[in-house]
Design an enzyme around this catalytic site. Structure first.
Site, PDB file in Angstrom:
ATOM      1  CE  LYS A 155      33.909  37.240  37.154  1.00 56.12           C
ATOM      2  NZ  LYS A 155      33.264  37.783  38.345  1.00 56.12           N
TER       3      LYS A 155
HETATM    4  N1  PMP Z   1      35.006  38.618  44.278  1.00 57.64           N
HETATM    5  C1  PMP Z   1      33.926  38.429  43.516  1.00 57.64           C
HETATM    6  C2  PMP Z   1      32.774  37.670  44.069  1.00 57.64           C
HETATM    7  C3  PMP Z   1      33.878  38.960  42.220  1.00 57.64           C
HETATM    8  O1  PMP Z   1      32.789  38.790  41.444  1.00 57.64           O
HETATM    9  C4  PMP Z   1      34.965  39.703  41.735  1.00 57.64           C
HETATM   10  C5  PMP Z   1      34.922  40.305  40.354  1.00 57.64           C
HETATM   11  N2  PMP Z   1      35.341  39.386  39.385  1.00 57.64           N
HETATM   12  C6  PMP Z   1      36.083  39.862  42.563  1.00 57.64           C
HETATM   13  C7  PMP Z   1      36.068  39.307  43.833  1.00 57.64           C
HETATM   14  C8  PMP Z   1      37.306  40.585  42.078  1.00 57.64           C
HETATM   15  O2  PMP Z   1      37.945  39.799  41.095  1.00 57.64           O
HETATM   16  P1  PMP Z   1      38.827  40.458  39.959  1.00 57.64           P
HETATM   17  O3  PMP Z   1      39.804  41.340  40.646  1.00 57.64           O
HETATM   18  O4  PMP Z   1      39.475  39.291  39.311  1.00 57.64           O
HETATM   19  O5  PMP Z   1      37.911  41.207  39.072  1.00 57.64           O
END
Ligand code: PMP
Length: 299
Positions: A155
């Site tokens: 991320k």
């Molecule tokens: N894809 C992207 C590009 C994101 O930014 C997020 C948000 N973090 C998600 C998927 C979903 O991830 P999570 O369920 O861990 O929040």
């Protein structure tokens, strides 16, 4: 002043609890100039046991993994970051809140990695979202970055230029949000959420590889295993989606949110009778600890 803080807001930055108005950072860091940093988006919920951070371990493990993938030196443990997060919530008297950990690299205008990093954990209130307005999505002209160009499992701050371009383009065209394909033309994910779709009682979701491995996506898979809902992960195209009964996005911020349309295709199934709707209800109970949790889930 931005809505994310006011004059009494407390955050954690580099070893200290500080007023947000007094925290500052150097303007010559690689994170600000080159997008070389990592972050997380985490929610805490008001439960009978007080404020509980949902999946703190998974989020902080992903933050550490993101640092490792990018070669950012980072010393904090999951336990330390969880403890700090609860302190930040307590200092601000927050329970339904969003936590934003961000790892910022020290000053360097070079392109050499390995600068020491600093950790910010900020939080702002995010009340219970009661609406269930379904989304209209535009298939984005932007594709997700290629996994041979960047580490898509991280991320990373810089990856979100792609997300901002896609969301802004969708909004400009009158849609609520974008849906991005990968560079091979297969369905990937939203700018900040993962995609699932339903066809004939089976859920489908893009495999890992070109997408962020969402923690909510993993929770959906766990809930499906518990509820005996069949799920297939694989490579799917927009044409597959245009034959689906229903679809939803999932993510920490979005939670589980139904999709009404993608481009001109209107999902035929009434949202209230979809698997997504059923999972959404279960998810909202889970995050508030209103139901028995599967063994692998930690608060
Ligand atoms: N894809 C992207 C590009 C994101 O930014 C997020 C948000 N973090 C998600 C998927 C979903 O991830 P999570 O369920 O861990 O929040």
């Amino acid at each position: 002043m931005a809505k994310y803080f006011h004059e009494n807001t407390i955050l954690y930055f580099d070893g200290q609890m500080l007023k947000a108005t007094e925290a500052h950072t150097n303007l010559y860091g690689q994170t600000l100039h080159y997008g070389y940093g990592v972050f997380e988006g985490i929610r805490s919920y008001k439960t009978e046991n007080g404020a509980r951070i949902f999946k703190a371990r998974e989020h902080y493990e992903r933050l550490i993994h993101s640092c490792q993938l990018l070669g950012i030196p980072f010393e904090y443990t999951v336990e330390e970051m969880t403890e700090i997060s609860y302190k930040v919530l307590e200092a601000n008297d927050f329970s339904d809140a969003y936590l934003r950990p961000l790892v910022i690299c020290d000053p360097s205008m070079t392109l050499i990695n390995g600068q020491p990093s600093k950790l910010l954990i900020a939080a702002w209130e995010w009340g219970a979202y009661l609406g269930e307005k379904l989304l209209n999505l535009k298939i984005s002209p932007y594709c997700r970055p290629h996994p041979r160009s960047v580490h898509m499992e991280a991320k990373a701050v810089g990856h979100y230029v792609n997300s901002i371009l896609a969301t802004s383009d969708a909004r400009k065209s009158g849609y609520d949000e974008a849906l991005l394909l990968d560079c091979d033309g297969n369905l990937a994910e939203g700018p900040g959420a993962n995609l699932f779709f339903e066809k004939d009682g089976v859920l489908y979701t893009p495999s890992l590889g070109h997408i962020l491995p969402g923690i909510t996506r993993a929770t959906v898979l766990e809930m499906c295993a518990e509820l005996d809902i069949p799920v297939e992960q694989g490579h799917f195209t927009a044409e597959d989606l245009f034959e689906a009964d229903s679809a939803f996005f999932c993510g920490t911020g979005a939670e589980i949110i139904g999709i009404q349309k993608v481009d001109h295709y209107h999902f035929p199934k009434d949202w209230a009778s979809t698997i997504g709707h059923q999972l959404r209800a279960k998810y909202l109970q889970l995050v508030r600890e209103q139901t028995t949790q599967p063994a692998s889930i930690e608060a």
